[in-house]
Write a protein that holds these residues in place. Sequence first.
Motif, PDB file in Angstrom:
ATOM      1  N   VAL A 313       0.852  -1.179   0.000  1.00 55.14           N
ATOM      2  CA  VAL A 313       0.000   0.000   0.000  1.00 55.14           C
ATOM      3  C   VAL A 313       0.891   1.233   0.000  1.00 55.14           C
ATOM      4  O   VAL A 313       1.969   1.229   0.609  1.00 55.14           O
ATOM      5  CB  VAL A 313      -0.962  -0.002   1.213  1.00 55.14           C
ATOM      6  CG1 VAL A 313      -0.190   0.017   2.519  1.00 55.14           C
ATOM      7  CG2 VAL A 313      -1.942   1.171   1.135  1.00 55.14           C
ATOM      8  N   ARG A 314       0.475   2.278  -0.707  1.00 58.09           N
ATOM      9  CA  ARG A 314       1.242   3.517  -0.713  1.00 58.09           C
ATOM     10  C   ARG A 314       0.290   4.702  -0.817  1.00 58.09           C
ATOM     11  O   ARG A 314      -0.873   4.551  -1.214  1.00 58.09           O
ATOM     12  CB  ARG A 314       2.248   3.547  -1.865  1.00 58.09           C
ATOM     13  CG  ARG A 314       1.637   3.660  -3.253  1.00 58.09           C
ATOM     14  CD  ARG A 314       2.735   3.599  -4.313  1.00 58.09           C
ATOM     15  NE  ARG A 314       2.223   3.653  -5.671  1.00 58.09           N
ATOM     16  CZ  ARG A 314       2.155   4.771  -6.416  1.00 58.09           C
ATOM     17  NH1 ARG A 314       2.556   5.924  -5.890  1.00 58.09           N
ATOM     18  NH2 ARG A 314       1.689   4.740  -7.648  1.00 58.09           N
ATOM     19  N   ILE A 315       0.790   5.869  -0.460  1.00 55.42           N
ATOM     20  CA  ILE A 315       0.028   7.109  -0.557  1.00 55.42           C
ATOM     21  C   ILE A 315       0.709   7.987  -1.607  1.00 55.42           C
ATOM     22  O   ILE A 315       1.935   8.166  -1.576  1.00 55.42           O
ATOM     23  CB  ILE A 315      -0.030   7.853   0.792  1.00 55.42           C
ATOM     24  CG1 ILE A 315      -0.579   6.925   1.887  1.00 55.42           C
ATOM     25  CG2 ILE A 315      -0.897   9.103   0.664  1.00 55.42           C
ATOM     26  CD1 ILE A 315      -1.994   6.458   1.664  1.00 55.42           C
ATOM     27  N   ALA A 316      -0.086   8.529  -2.515  1.00 61.46           N
ATOM     28  CA  ALA A 316       0.487   9.307  -3.607  1.00 61.46           C
ATOM     29  C   ALA A 316      -0.252  10.631  -3.769  1.00 61.46           C
ATOM     30  O   ALA A 316      -1.417  10.773  -3.379  1.00 61.46           O
ATOM     31  CB  ALA A 316       0.425   8.516  -4.913  1.00 61.46           C
ATOM     32  N   SER A 317       0.419  11.575  -4.362  1.00 59.07           N
ATOM     33  CA  SER A 317      -0.192  12.855  -4.724  1.00 59.07           C
ATOM     34  C   SER A 317      -1.059  12.635  -5.960  1.00 59.07           C
ATOM     35  O   SER A 317      -0.978  11.596  -6.617  1.00 59.07           O
ATOM     36  CB  SER A 317       0.906  13.870  -5.038  1.00 59.07           C
ATOM     37  OG  SER A 317       1.574  13.501  -6.241  1.00 59.07           O
ATOM     38  N   PRO A 318      -1.894  13.623  -6.321  1.00 56.15           N
ATOM     39  CA  PRO A 318      -2.699  13.475  -7.546  1.00 56.15           C
ATOM     40  C   PRO A 318      -1.845  13.234  -8.789  1.00 56.15           C
ATOM     41  O   PRO A 318      -2.327  12.656  -9.770  1.00 56.15           O
ATOM     42  CB  PRO A 318      -3.437  14.817  -7.634  1.00 56.15           C
ATOM     43  CG  PRO A 318      -3.538  15.288  -6.216  1.00 56.15           C
ATOM     44  CD  PRO A 318      -2.253  14.851  -5.572  1.00 56.15           C
ATOM     45  N   GLU A 319      -0.589  13.643  -8.740  1.00 57.25           N
ATOM     46  CA  GLU A 319       0.319  13.424  -9.875  1.00 57.25           C
ATOM     47  C   GLU A 319       0.983  12.054  -9.825  1.00 57.25           C
ATOM     48  O   GLU A 319       1.774  11.708 -10.713  1.00 57.25           O
ATOM     49  CB  GLU A 319       1.402  14.510  -9.907  1.00 57.25           C
ATOM     50  CG  GLU A 319       0.877  15.921 -10.171  1.00 57.25           C
ATOM     51  CD  GLU A 319       0.137  16.524  -8.981  1.00 57.25           C
ATOM     52  OE1 GLU A 319      -0.818  17.295  -9.198  1.00 57.25           O
ATOM     53  OE2 GLU A 319       0.513  16.194  -7.825  1.00 57.25           O
ATOM     54  N   GLY A 320       0.701  11.282  -8.771  1.00 58.57           N
ATOM     55  CA  GLY A 320       1.248   9.944  -8.657  1.00 58.57           C
ATOM     56  C   GLY A 320       2.558   9.857  -7.912  1.00 58.57           C
ATOM     57  O   GLY A 320       3.166   8.782  -7.845  1.00 58.57           O
ATOM     58  N   GLU A 321       3.017  10.964  -7.327  1.00 59.82           N
ATOM     59  CA  GLU A 321       4.285  10.953  -6.601  1.00 59.82           C
ATOM     60  C   GLU A 321       4.072  10.564  -5.145  1.00 59.82           C
ATOM     61  O   GLU A 321       3.050  10.902  -4.536  1.00 59.82           O
ATOM     62  CB  GLU A 321       4.927  12.345  -6.674  1.00 59.82           C
ATOM     63  CG  GLU A 321       5.260  12.790  -8.093  1.00 59.82           C
ATOM     64  CD  GLU A 321       5.805  14.209  -8.131  1.00 59.82           C
ATOM     65  OE1 GLU A 321       5.846  14.848  -7.058  1.00 59.82           O
ATOM     66  OE2 GLU A 321       6.181  14.670  -9.226  1.00 59.82           O
ATOM     67  N   ALA A 322       5.036   9.844  -4.563  1.00 61.31           N
ATOM     68  CA  ALA A 322       4.943   9.411  -3.173  1.00 61.31           C
ATOM     69  C   ALA A 322       4.963  10.613  -2.236  1.00 61.31           C
ATOM     70  O   ALA A 322       5.652  11.603  -2.494  1.00 61.31           O
ATOM     71  CB  ALA A 322       6.089   8.461  -2.841  1.00 61.31           C
ATOM     72  N   VAL A 323       4.211  10.524  -1.138  1.00 61.85           N
ATOM     73  CA  VAL A 323       4.189  11.598  -0.143  1.00 61.85           C
ATOM     74  C   VAL A 323       4.808  11.087   1.154  1.00 61.85           C
ATOM     75  O   VAL A 323       5.007   9.890   1.349  1.00 61.85           O
ATOM     76  CB  VAL A 323       2.749  12.107   0.104  1.00 61.85           C
ATOM     77  CG1 VAL A 323       2.116  12.602  -1.186  1.00 61.85           C
ATOM     78  CG2 VAL A 323       1.885  11.000   0.723  1.00 61.85           C
ATOM     79  N   ARG A 324       5.113  12.006   2.069  1.00 62.30           N
ATOM     80  CA  ARG A 324       5.764  11.648   3.328  1.00 62.30           C
ATOM     81  C   ARG A 324       4.799  10.931   4.269  1.00 62.30           C
ATOM     82  O   ARG A 324       3.566  11.062   4.162  1.00 62.30           O
ATOM     83  CB  ARG A 324       6.323  12.894   4.009  1.00 62.30           C
ATOM     84  CG  ARG A 324       7.394  13.616   3.212  1.00 62.30           C
ATOM     85  CD  ARG A 324       7.992  14.749   4.052  1.00 62.30           C
ATOM     86  NE  ARG A 324       6.965  15.701   4.429  1.00 62.30           N
ATOM     87  CZ  ARG A 324       6.608  16.742   3.684  1.00 62.30           C
ATOM     88  NH1 ARG A 324       7.181  16.935   2.501  1.00 62.30           N
ATOM     89  NH2 ARG A 324       5.684  17.587   4.113  1.00 62.30           N
ATOM     90  N   ALA A 325       5.365  10.197   5.224  1.00 68.85           N
ATOM     91  CA  ALA A 325       4.563   9.549   6.258  1.00 68.85           C
ATOM     92  C   ALA A 325       3.734  10.593   6.989  1.00 68.85           C
ATOM     93  O   ALA A 325       4.226  11.674   7.332  1.00 68.85           O
ATOM     94  CB  ALA A 325       5.473   8.807   7.239  1.00 68.85           C
ATOM     95  N   GLY A 326       2.482  10.300   7.197  1.00 68.20           N
ATOM     96  CA  GLY A 326       1.584  11.211   7.889  1.00 68.20           C
ATOM     97  C   GLY A 326       0.888  12.205   6.996  1.00 68.20           C
ATOM     98  O   GLY A 326      -0.041  12.895   7.430  1.00 68.20           O
ATOM     99  N   GLU A 327       1.310  12.292   5.726  1.00 68.66           N
ATOM    100  CA  GLU A 327       0.707  13.246   4.801  1.00 68.66           C
ATOM    101  C   GLU A 327      -0.441  12.580   4.049  1.00 68.66           C
ATOM    102  O   GLU A 327      -0.329  11.444   3.585  1.00 68.66           O
ATOM    103  CB  GLU A 327       1.754  13.748   3.817  1.00 68.66           C
ATOM    104  CG  GLU A 327       1.247  14.834   2.874  1.00 68.66           C
ATOM    105  CD  GLU A 327       2.339  15.379   1.974  1.00 68.66           C
ATOM    106  OE1 GLU A 327       2.021  15.928   0.907  1.00 68.66           O
ATOM    107  OE2 GLU A 327       3.531  15.239   2.350  1.00 68.66           O
TER     108      GLU A 327
END
Length: 503
Positions: A313-327
């Motif tokens: 599982v990962r969290i990404a920005s609308p552009e598909g880039e990874a974001v920092r933990a907690g973001e």
Amino acid sequence: MKTALETPALPALLAARAAAEPGKVAMIVHGAGELTFEEWERRSNEVANALLSMGIGRGERIGLIFPAARWIDYAIAFLGVLKAGAVAVPLADRTPAAEVARIAAHCSISVTIGELADLPRASAEPPGLPNDPDAVAQILYTSGTTGTAKGVAATHANLAFGAVLNPRRPGMRMFAHSRHLVHAFPIGTNAGQMMLLNALNAYPAVVTLPRFTPDRFARLIADHRAGTVFLVPAMAVELLGRREDHDLSSVQLLGSAAAPLPAAVATRLAGMFPNATIANYYTSTEAAPAQTIMIVDPERPGSVGRAAAGGAVRIASPEGEAVRAGETGEVWMRSPAAPRSYYNDTDAASDVFRGGWIRMGDLGYIDEDGYLYLVDRESDVIKSGAFKVSTLKVEEALHAHPAVAEAAAYGVPHPVLGMAVAAAVVLRSPGPDEAIGGGLGTDEADGRHEGAPDDGEVSLAALRAFLAERLARHEIPSQIATMDALPRNAGGKVDKRALRART
């Protein structure tokens, strides 16, 4: 010696279990009978040969419409379709005729089966057609809470991921602590399909019932001394309000799926099932078998857990880039198996399925320890003035009130803010071993129901005061309606489009 399924296909798994454990019961439907592995193998061979005699070719789509009372016939038909080399398209029996026609046209269904007796008599010998692991085996139409339902195609390899043909001992199979696994998921849903796979691959016999009622479900658990139980949060809420008292001490694992399990509901379930580990499962029809699993932990009441079963599982920005933990960002999951895709919908598929990753349509964040927290569905976030309001946060606060059994928050049009927060609640009824110290009343000022709260009830003004201790001012619903039941789709999820239409 290898024990993994070398050629992933559910028919091979059924054949192996029928050979090794012919008399073992695979499935029980309360009041309707039971199905052994030998009978499942023989009768599904008959279905496969009947379809082949009708000229059904490899890859043709076959619709399956069975009511919950005929889970056994459905299981037989499903495996028969796969043995014939065709593609199963499970549909809920309550699907409107117009929607059935739309789906049939969308995926070009050749034949629809609703009665096994309508098929021609055929041989019970194995048809002997190998299944290509990469070929589509199933098309499951999503619940369509945010629009037209889409067909999610799964290959044989995807469906059979993690299955084993010849385990050295029963303990290698899933849920080996149980002799019986009880659920009430409907046919035609992803959760229901997971229970079908459990009947094929897990150790316990899978037990279900034609229609869920909380007392009947509790009685089923007690009568079978079930060690494992699966439900959705809506069923859990109803179970907490059951009228009869039954011994539920046999349950060691209680799994909740299909929607987030509110912390207040999980706490009450722990009291009802004193010996059970309570787990929350997070996945989607598109992402399966990828999932996160959370053993309910008071220290992390809002988490849906960490990636399990070899997925990620990962969290990404609308552009598909990874974001920092907690973001906060978009939630993506990676399937450990051959990924699914949308059938006959290339544009939608390219927006959701990318390089083995699946866009979940949720917003969330991951903490430093890898635990996933959901913030909201992207489509449900309420943009009210300068604020963005999480409906999940509002619902958690509402569930914390002792008079509230179920709650749903949603946005409604507002002339100044654009959108305002509204909520619908269902009131709790005390179970056999509890008392509620006051209900929730409604008043005419809110425009929902006539009449004032009865003596001892909590007014809506008092409920808002309760929420004010837990929510920011802009998060407190400006409208609160009481309902006998929240509208739900076939998968058990709250239909917020229907709630917004009431306003």
